[in-house]
Design a protein around this motif. Structure first.
Motif, mmCIF file in Angstrom:
data_model
loop_
_atom_site.group_PDB
_atom_site.id
_atom_site.type_symbol
_atom_site.label_atom_id
_atom_site.label_comp_id
_atom_site.label_asym_id
_atom_site.label_seq_id
_atom_site.Cartn_x
_atom_site.Cartn_y
_atom_site.Cartn_z
ATOM 1 N N ASP A 88 0.824 -1.212 0.000
ATOM 2 C CA ASP A 88 0.000 0.000 0.000
ATOM 3 C C ASP A 88 0.860 1.266 0.000
ATOM 4 N N SER A 89 2.120 1.124 0.385
ATOM 5 C CA SER A 89 2.992 2.296 0.497
ATOM 6 C C SER A 89 3.447 2.776 -0.881
ATOM 7 N N THR A 90 3.890 4.016 -0.902
ATOM 8 C CA THR A 90 4.372 4.646 -2.126
ATOM 9 C C THR A 90 5.797 5.126 -1.887
ATOM 10 N N LEU A 91 6.682 4.870 -2.851
ATOM 11 C CA LEU A 91 8.079 5.278 -2.738
ATOM 12 C C LEU A 91 8.393 6.422 -3.684
ATOM 13 N N TYR A 92 9.263 7.300 -3.235
ATOM 14 C CA TYR A 92 9.795 8.367 -4.080
ATOM 15 C C TYR A 92 11.275 8.495 -3.758
ATOM 16 N N TYR A 93 12.127 8.457 -4.781
ATOM 17 C CA TYR A 93 13.565 8.580 -4.571
ATOM 18 C C TYR A 93 14.069 9.850 -5.234
ATOM 19 N N ASP A 94 14.757 10.679 -4.454
ATOM 20 C CA ASP A 94 15.363 11.906 -4.952
ATOM 21 C C ASP A 94 16.868 11.676 -5.000
ATOM 22 N N GLU A 95 17.355 11.324 -6.181
ATOM 23 C CA GLU A 95 18.770 10.994 -6.353
ATOM 24 C C GLU A 95 19.660 12.206 -6.098
ATOM 25 N N GLU A 96 19.223 13.374 -6.543
ATOM 26 C CA GLU A 96 20.031 14.591 -6.409
ATOM 27 C C GLU A 96 20.316 14.935 -4.951
ATOM 28 N N ASN A 97 19.300 14.778 -4.078
ATOM 29 C CA ASN A 97 19.462 15.120 -2.669
ATOM 30 C C ASN A 97 19.737 13.914 -1.783
ATOM 31 N N GLY A 98 19.724 12.714 -2.359
ATOM 32 C CA GLY A 98 20.109 11.517 -1.638
ATOM 33 C C GLY A 98 19.153 11.048 -0.565
ATOM 34 N N TYR A 99 17.862 10.997 -0.898
ATOM 35 C CA TYR A 99 16.909 10.457 0.073
ATOM 36 C C TYR A 99 15.784 9.707 -0.632
ATOM 37 N N GLU A 100 15.169 8.805 0.119
ATOM 38 C CA GLU A 100 13.989 8.070 -0.352
ATOM 39 C C GLU A 100 12.872 8.276 0.661
ATOM 40 N N LEU A 101 11.691 8.616 0.147
ATOM 41 C CA LEU A 101 10.502 8.759 0.985
ATOM 42 C C LEU A 101 9.610 7.549 0.779
ATOM 43 N N LYS A 102 9.095 7.042 1.860
ATOM 44 C CA LYS A 102 8.124 5.948 1.785
ATOM 45 C C LYS A 102 6.884 6.393 2.554
ATOM 46 N N TRP A 103 5.811 6.697 1.803
ATOM 47 C CA TRP A 103 4.546 7.058 2.431
ATOM 48 C C TRP A 103 3.883 5.762 2.874
ATOM 49 N N LEU A 104 3.686 5.597 4.177
ATOM 50 C CA LEU A 104 3.162 4.350 4.722
ATOM 51 C C LEU A 104 1.657 4.205 4.533
ATOM 52 N N ILE A 105 0.949 5.320 4.517
ATOM 53 C CA ILE A 105 -0.507 5.326 4.372
ATOM 54 C C ILE A 105 -0.830 6.177 3.149
ATOM 55 N N PRO A 106 -1.394 5.584 2.084
ATOM 56 C CA PRO A 106 -1.607 6.332 0.840
ATOM 57 C C PRO A 106 -2.399 7.628 1.017
ATOM 58 N N GLU A 107 -3.435 7.599 1.823
ATOM 59 C CA GLU A 107 -4.272 8.793 1.974
ATOM 60 C C GLU A 107 -3.926 9.596 3.223
ATOM 61 N N SER A 108 -2.718 9.429 3.761
ATOM 62 C CA SER A 108 -2.355 10.101 5.012
ATOM 63 C C SER A 108 -2.369 11.620 4.899
ATOM 64 N N ASN A 109 -2.162 12.148 3.699
ATOM 65 C CA ASN A 109 -2.144 13.602 3.552
ATOM 66 C C ASN A 109 -3.506 14.229 3.773
ATOM 67 N N GLU A 110 -4.563 13.423 3.859
ATOM 68 C CA GLU A 110 -5.884 13.966 4.169
ATOM 69 C C GLU A 110 -6.246 13.754 5.631
ATOM 70 N N LYS A 111 -5.346 13.188 6.386
ATOM 71 C CA LYS A 111 -5.566 12.894 7.802
ATOM 72 C C LYS A 111 -4.870 13.951 8.662
#
Length: 180
Positions: free
Chosen positions: A77-100
């Motif tokens: 259910d999680s979503t990954l985003y990798y920013d190679e330029e800044n050297g980090y990976e984000l993993k959103w654990l809850i897809p709709e968490s931005n509405e919570k």
């Protein structure tokens, strides 16, 4: 209702900007805008990826029924985003968490990785260091925490999180909704 309008309404309900949706789907803000105005049609793969990030299945997208509250979230259910330029990976654990009220993520830093700088807000943030060590630059002061330690702060000053370790670092971050 056009698909673009429905995508826009769903994105707004999820409290995502076009830029944030683009980050989570590896699409540009401009392309998201074109989709929402029905000026472009996504491939099936792109459409399904957008729906996944918005926390909805294709069946739910085209249905008018109300969904039951989801309680258990799996790794898929999680979503990954990798920013190679800044050297980090984000993993959103809850897809709709931005509405919570809170948004839990796992942030993994490469060596010398740094996350973006945030402007002051009323958001409260909790950080638990899973591996390595991270530094929080809050205004003019820097705070560091290592594996097993936590930080908790109100984001009333500009702030940024950076890797403080010689290798990779990983932290669980839970931020509340920011109203400023």
């Amino acid at each position: 209702m056009e698909i673009g309008e429905k995508l826009r309404n769903l994105r707004v309900q999820k409290n995502l900007t076009q830029e944030e949706l683009g980050e989570r789907t590896d699409l540009t803000k401009g392309y998201i805008s074109q989709l929402e105005r029905d000026l472009s049609s996504p491939s099936m793969e792109t459409f399904f990826n957008i729906l996944e990030v918005l926390g909805i299945t294709p069946e739910q997208f085209f249905s008018e029924e109300t969904l039951a509250q989801k309680i258990v979230y799996k790794d898929e259910d999680s979503t990954l985003y990798y920013d190679e330029e800044n050297g980090y990976e984000l993993k959103w654990l809850i897809p709709e968490s931005n509405e919570k009220e809170m948004e839990p993520i796992v942030l993994t830093f490469d060596k010398n990785g740094q996350y973006k700088t945030f402007e002051p807000s009323l958001s409260e943030t909790f950080i638990y260091v899973i591996d390595g060590s991270v530094s929080l630059i809050l205004g003019e002061t820097t705070y560091s925490a290592k594996k097993g330690e936590a930080m908790y702060y109100q984001a009333t000053e500009r702030h940024q999180l950076v890797n403080h370790s010689k290798g990779k670092s990983r932290a669980l971050i839970v931020a509340t909704e920011s109203y400023l």
